[in-house]
Design a protein around this motif. Structure first.
Motif, PDB file in Angstrom:
ATOM      1  N   ILE A 113     -21.470   3.164  48.450  1.00  0.00           N
ATOM      2  CA  ILE A 113     -20.946   4.454  47.981  1.00  0.00           C
ATOM      3  C   ILE A 113     -21.999   5.543  48.193  1.00  0.00           C
ATOM      4  CG2 ILE A 113     -20.259   5.764  45.914  1.00  0.00           C
ATOM      5  CD1 ILE A 113     -18.907   3.197  44.890  1.00  0.00           C
ATOM      6  N   SER A 114     -23.253   5.209  47.906  1.00  0.00           N
ATOM      7  CA  SER A 114     -24.352   6.160  48.042  1.00  0.00           C
ATOM      8  C   SER A 114     -24.568   6.558  49.511  1.00  0.00           C
ATOM      9  CB  SER A 114     -25.623   5.550  47.462  1.00  0.00           C
ATOM     10  OG  SER A 114     -26.702   6.437  47.572  1.00  0.00           O
ATOM     11  N   ASP A 115     -24.577   5.552  50.390  1.00  0.00           N
ATOM     12  CA  ASP A 115     -24.802   5.824  51.816  1.00  0.00           C
ATOM     13  C   ASP A 115     -23.696   6.726  52.365  1.00  0.00           C
ATOM     14  OD1 ASP A 115     -26.996   4.220  51.673  1.00  0.00           O
ATOM     15  OD2 ASP A 115     -26.075   2.483  52.640  1.00  0.00           O
ATOM     16  N   ARG A 116     -22.469   6.427  51.947  1.00  0.00           N
ATOM     17  CA  ARG A 116     -21.341   7.228  52.433  1.00  0.00           C
ATOM     18  C   ARG A 116     -21.457   8.665  51.941  1.00  0.00           C
ATOM     19  NH1 ARG A 116     -16.377   3.761  51.571  1.00  0.00           N
ATOM     20  NH2 ARG A 116     -16.533   4.576  49.470  1.00  0.00           N
ATOM     21  N   ALA A 117     -21.904   8.816  50.666  1.00  0.00           N
ATOM     22  CA  ALA A 117     -22.090  10.164  50.119  1.00  0.00           C
ATOM     23  C   ALA A 117     -23.098  10.942  50.957  1.00  0.00           C
ATOM     24  CB  ALA A 117     -22.549  10.071  48.667  1.00  0.00           C
ATOM     25  N   GLU A 118     -24.207  10.299  51.296  1.00  0.00           N
ATOM     26  CA  GLU A 118     -25.231  10.990  52.085  1.00  0.00           C
ATOM     27  C   GLU A 118     -24.701  11.344  53.473  1.00  0.00           C
ATOM     28  OE1 GLU A 118     -28.780   8.619  51.862  1.00  0.00           O
ATOM     29  OE2 GLU A 118     -29.191   9.265  49.801  1.00  0.00           O
ATOM     30  N   ALA A 119     -23.900  10.459  54.039  1.00  0.00           N
ATOM     31  CA  ALA A 119     -23.315  10.742  55.358  1.00  0.00           C
ATOM     32  C   ALA A 119     -22.387  11.958  55.289  1.00  0.00           C
ATOM     33  CB  ALA A 119     -22.558   9.512  55.869  1.00  0.00           C
ATOM     34  N   ARG A 120     -21.765  12.177  54.115  1.00  0.00           N
ATOM     35  CA  ARG A 120     -20.902  13.353  53.934  1.00  0.00           C
ATOM     36  C   ARG A 120     -21.703  14.621  53.652  1.00  0.00           C
ATOM     37  NH1 ARG A 120     -18.384  10.481  49.519  1.00  0.00           N
ATOM     38  NH2 ARG A 120     -16.577   9.309  50.216  1.00  0.00           N
ATOM     39  N   GLY A 121     -23.016  14.461  53.399  1.00  0.00           N
ATOM     40  CA  GLY A 121     -23.829  15.616  53.028  1.00  0.00           C
ATOM     41  C   GLY A 121     -23.932  15.809  51.522  1.00  0.00           C
ATOM     42  N   GLU A 122     -23.381  14.864  50.737  1.00  0.00           N
ATOM     43  CA  GLU A 122     -23.566  14.891  49.281  1.00  0.00           C
ATOM     44  C   GLU A 122     -24.901  14.242  48.928  1.00  0.00           C
ATOM     45  OE1 GLU A 122     -19.825  13.977  46.736  1.00  0.00           O
ATOM     46  OE2 GLU A 122     -19.855  12.541  48.376  1.00  0.00           O
ATOM     47  N   ALA A 123     -25.312  14.400  47.648  1.00  0.00           N
ATOM     48  CA  ALA A 123     -26.455  13.639  47.143  1.00  0.00           C
ATOM     49  C   ALA A 123     -26.056  12.166  47.042  1.00  0.00           C
ATOM     50  CB  ALA A 123     -26.864  14.167  45.772  1.00  0.00           C
ATOM     51  N   GLY A 124     -27.013  11.274  47.309  1.00  0.00           N
ATOM     52  CA  GLY A 124     -26.750   9.852  47.126  1.00  0.00           C
ATOM     53  C   GLY A 124     -26.807   9.473  45.655  1.00  0.00           C
ATOM     54  N   LEU A 125     -26.502   8.215  45.345  1.00  0.00           N
ATOM     55  CA  LEU A 125     -26.584   7.733  43.967  1.00  0.00           C
ATOM     56  C   LEU A 125     -27.985   7.214  43.661  1.00  0.00           C
ATOM     57  CD1 LEU A 125     -23.371   5.520  43.668  1.00  0.00           C
ATOM     58  CD2 LEU A 125     -23.622   7.953  43.131  1.00  0.00           C
ATOM     59  N   ASP A 126     -28.419   7.360  42.416  1.00  0.00           N
ATOM     60  CA  ASP A 126     -29.558   6.605  41.906  1.00  0.00           C
ATOM     61  C   ASP A 126     -28.980   5.276  41.418  1.00  0.00           C
ATOM     62  OD1 ASP A 126     -31.497   5.385  40.381  1.00  0.00           O
ATOM     63  OD2 ASP A 126     -32.141   7.223  39.374  1.00  0.00           O
ATOM     64  N   VAL A 127     -29.031   4.273  42.311  1.00  0.00           N
ATOM     65  CA  VAL A 127     -28.296   3.033  42.038  1.00  0.00           C
ATOM     66  C   VAL A 127     -28.797   2.347  40.773  1.00  0.00           C
ATOM     67  CG1 VAL A 127     -27.712   0.755  42.936  1.00  0.00           C
ATOM     68  CG2 VAL A 127     -27.620   2.725  44.447  1.00  0.00           C
ATOM     69  N   GLU A 128     -30.104   2.349  40.546  1.00  0.00           N
ATOM     70  CA  GLU A 128     -30.635   1.726  39.319  1.00  0.00           C
ATOM     71  C   GLU A 128     -30.074   2.417  38.072  1.00  0.00           C
ATOM     72  OE1 GLU A 128     -32.703  -0.864  38.624  1.00  0.00           O
ATOM     73  OE2 GLU A 128     -32.782  -1.463  40.725  1.00  0.00           O
ATOM     74  N   ALA A 129     -29.977   3.747  38.127  1.00  0.00           N
ATOM     75  CA  ALA A 129     -29.441   4.474  36.972  1.00  0.00           C
ATOM     76  C   ALA A 129     -27.957   4.166  36.786  1.00  0.00           C
ATOM     77  CB  ALA A 129     -29.661   5.977  37.149  1.00  0.00           C
ATOM     78  N   VAL A 130     -27.223   4.030  37.890  1.00  0.00           N
ATOM     79  CA  VAL A 130     -25.792   3.706  37.776  1.00  0.00           C
ATOM     80  C   VAL A 130     -25.603   2.303  37.205  1.00  0.00           C
ATOM     81  CG1 VAL A 130     -23.641   3.364  39.065  1.00  0.00           C
ATOM     82  CG2 VAL A 130     -25.093   5.332  39.578  1.00  0.00           C
ATOM     83  N   LEU A 131     -26.488   1.378  37.565  1.00  0.00           N
ATOM     84  CA  LEU A 131     -26.421   0.042  36.946  1.00  0.00           C
ATOM     85  C   LEU A 131     -26.535   0.166  35.425  1.00  0.00           C
ATOM     86  CD1 LEU A 131     -28.615  -2.389  39.126  1.00  0.00           C
ATOM     87  CD2 LEU A 131     -26.135  -2.402  38.877  1.00  0.00           C
ATOM     88  N   ASP A 132     -27.513   0.963  34.959  1.00  0.00           N
ATOM     89  CA  ASP A 132     -27.723   1.106  33.516  1.00  0.00           C
ATOM     90  C   ASP A 132     -26.599   1.888  32.840  1.00  0.00           C
ATOM     91  OD1 ASP A 132     -30.064  -0.351  33.439  1.00  0.00           O
ATOM     92  OD2 ASP A 132     -31.399   1.385  33.510  1.00  0.00           O
ATOM     93  N   LEU A 133     -26.115   2.938  33.504  1.00  0.00           N
ATOM     94  CA  LEU A 133     -25.201   3.883  32.841  1.00  0.00           C
ATOM     95  C   LEU A 133     -23.733   3.512  32.978  1.00  0.00           C
ATOM     96  CD1 LEU A 133     -27.014   7.196  33.821  1.00  0.00           C
ATOM     97  CD2 LEU A 133     -26.587   6.406  31.484  1.00  0.00           C
ATOM     98  N   VAL A 134     -23.381   2.776  34.024  1.00  0.00           N
ATOM     99  CA  VAL A 134     -21.958   2.486  34.266  1.00  0.00           C
ATOM    100  C   VAL A 134     -21.684   0.978  34.250  1.00  0.00           C
ATOM    101  CG1 VAL A 134     -20.017   2.780  35.865  1.00  0.00           C
ATOM    102  CG2 VAL A 134     -21.717   4.620  35.606  1.00  0.00           C
ATOM    103  N   VAL A 135     -22.421   0.242  35.081  1.00  0.00           N
ATOM    104  CA  VAL A 135     -22.124  -1.185  35.230  1.00  0.00           C
ATOM    105  C   VAL A 135     -22.449  -1.951  33.948  1.00  0.00           C
ATOM    106  CG1 VAL A 135     -22.666  -3.269  36.537  1.00  0.00           C
ATOM    107  CG2 VAL A 135     -22.548  -1.066  37.713  1.00  0.00           C
ATOM    108  N   ALA A 136     -23.643  -1.716  33.397  1.00  0.00           N
ATOM    109  CA  ALA A 136     -24.079  -2.476  32.226  1.00  0.00           C
ATOM    110  C   ALA A 136     -23.137  -2.287  31.030  1.00  0.00           C
ATOM    111  CB  ALA A 136     -25.519  -2.102  31.849  1.00  0.00           C
ATOM    112  N   PRO A 137     -22.751  -1.050  30.682  1.00  0.00           N
ATOM    113  CA  PRO A 137     -21.829  -0.908  29.545  1.00  0.00           C
ATOM    114  C   PRO A 137     -20.478  -1.590  29.783  1.00  0.00           C
ATOM    115  CG  PRO A 137     -22.821   1.209  30.086  1.00  0.00           C
ATOM    116  CD  PRO A 137     -23.224   0.261  31.167  1.00  0.00           C
TER     117      PRO A 137
END
Lengths: 190, 190
Positions: B133-157
């Protein structure tokens, strides 16, 4: 959230539970978990195997029940002066206890229970601890905690990383607490 | 993070693995997990029991290995136009799949593995999906994801609530994604 207990204190039923739990604790000191059987536990506890089958159904459910009891916190969270420092101290201790070999084995036992009731009891203990930190904060005149948010922002990442990745270090626990309570909780007079 | 696979594709070893995995899948359609034994699986797979013991050690490890394979995502995350909407769609699907009865049973099988290697492989699959998802965002010119933060903030809960409390609903998933990517990701032209 209410923590449901299987048996009320006092009475014959509670004495049987205490005796069987004590037998499991003692046997786990002496033998490997894989060697434990219900007849062995029954003999040690001085009850019949059918008493154990009737109450717990199977060995997995009994081990899960014992694990939940061990996961029950022994004391109130430490009072360190502010909600934020209380939460930080609590989170560090939680991460340390749950990532120990004993902690991981207990979590696995709890998770192995087919009913999932035990997993909810565990989360209930955590909820109570966070609520205690929150109540104490309000008594000091600080803002209380949003306990549901702290579950998502602090507890869940610690548990997820222990179970699926690697235990978080102290710096990571600190960052999680900072994210949950940004800028809050300088010690008064500090 | 590197997802370690136990066996390279191709060759005799991979054929044995595929055959044993297929046997477990087929048998689980016909019988209860509690009835499965290594000799039964070996007969179905056309291998000797000792082949299975040699490779997997015990039934729990084999079931865990099969569960990890099932937890492997079948496809790239859906492309919905922005990183935020991609992450939301992914989180909703993840919560739904993991909280299903099959999903919970798979998680328990993975967790029951004594080695914890399988649990890390699971998290590795999740990491790969978020990175995509992050790589695709960067290819679109968006900011990528902070994957470690998404693990803590979305996946873990999501995972914590499924395991210890109750599966999060769509509104809760949405709130978790909003917390991870605040204000970000209006669709372009929208």
């Amino acid at each position: 959230m209410v923590v449901k207990e299987r048996v009320r204190p006092g009475g014959r039923s509670a004495r049987i539970q205490a005796s069987v739990h004590a037998a499991v604790d003692a046997l786990l000191e002496q033998m490997d978990r894989a060697e434990l059987t219900i007849p062995v536990i029954a003999e040690r506890a001085g009850v019949t195997p059918s008493t154990i089958y009737r109450r717990w159904g199977n060995l997995g459910e009994l081990l899960s029940d014992v694990a939940v009891k061990r996961l029950r916190p022994a004391a109130e969270p430490a009072d360190t002066g502010t909600a934020k420092s209380d939460l930080l101290a609590w989170a560090e201790q939680y991460a340390e206890e749950m990532s120990s070999e004993v902690g991981r084995a207990m979590i696995r036992d709890v998770m192995a229970s087919p009913t999932e009731n035990n997993a909810e009891r565990c989360c209930g203990y955590t909820y109570e601890q966070l609520q205690a930190i929150s109540d104490r904060a309000e008594a000091r005149g600080e803002a209380g905690l949003d306990v549901e948010a702290v579950l998502d922002l602090v507890v869940a990442p610690i548990m997820y990383r222990i179970l699926f990745l690697a235990p978080p270090d102290v710096a990571h626990c600190r960052a999680l607490v900072e994210r949950a309570l940004p800028g809050q909780g300088q010690k008064r007079g500090g």
